[in-house]
Design an enzyme around this catalytic site. Sequence first.
Site, PDB file in Angstrom:
ATOM      1  N   SER A  62       0.794  -1.237   0.000  1.00  0.00           N
ATOM      2  CA  SER A  62       0.000   0.000   0.000  1.00  0.00           C
ATOM      3  C   SER A  62       0.824   1.284   0.000  1.00  0.00           C
ATOM      4  O   SER A  62       0.327   2.321  -0.396  1.00  0.00           O
ATOM      5  CB  SER A  62      -0.970   0.018   1.179  1.00  0.00           C
ATOM      6  OG  SER A  62      -0.278   0.205   2.391  1.00  0.00           O
TER       7      SER A  62
ATOM      8  N   LYS B  37       0.199   4.808   6.736  1.00  0.00           N
ATOM      9  CA  LYS B  37      -0.329   5.523   5.563  1.00  0.00           C
ATOM     10  C   LYS B  37       0.177   6.962   5.610  1.00  0.00           C
ATOM     11  O   LYS B  37       0.729   7.421   6.601  1.00  0.00           O
ATOM     12  CB  LYS B  37      -1.863   5.551   5.566  1.00  0.00           C
ATOM     13  CG  LYS B  37      -2.541   4.199   5.634  1.00  0.00           C
ATOM     14  CD  LYS B  37      -2.507   3.458   4.340  1.00  0.00           C
ATOM     15  CE  LYS B  37      -3.253   2.126   4.495  1.00  0.00           C
ATOM     16  NZ  LYS B  37      -2.786   1.128   3.581  1.00  0.00           N
TER      17      LYS B  37
END
Length: 185
Positions: free
Chosen positions: A38, A94
């Site tokens: 990711s 993230k």
Amino acid sequence: MKIWNEIWDYVKMIIIVVIVVLIVNNVILINAKIPSESMEQTIMTGDRIFGFRMAYGINFDFFGKHISKKMKDPERYDIIIFKFPDDESQLFIKRLIGLPGETVEIKDGKVYIDGEYRPEANDYCPETPTGNYGPYTVPENSYFMMGDNREYSRDSRFWNNTFVSFDEIVGKAVIRYYPSITLLK
């Protein structure tokens, strides 16, 4: 008697080392291995990183008690390690995209904040992102997160609990130490 003094000295040394390691691991640093794609190309699957737990203040659990004191606000585009809002037993990493009070919308893969196109929000992406998501209005004391590899990231766009609260932030990712040493930006 002398042997017992020597044994006691070793026991004291081991206790001190264990206490120091516990404090460093639970209050100062977080050591993490990246499990997914990711955040690629910034952080690759299998990379190992250090995060600084006190980057934004004090925010940790200590013997079942949560201790939190914000001293600095997270900044847009920081890479943050946090407890996954849908399952706090998991840690995620993230990039922070939306700050408290802002409205985030993705149109044709492009990030808009409060209606203004933000091309730099896609600078970290390995390929041109696609899709339309939002708008999402970020609540106070919360943040909107996205992975750099947007096409393969399960992030704020897809979670049941869309936003990461300050209390869920564990730290700021600062350095990749394996397979090579790199400061994270």
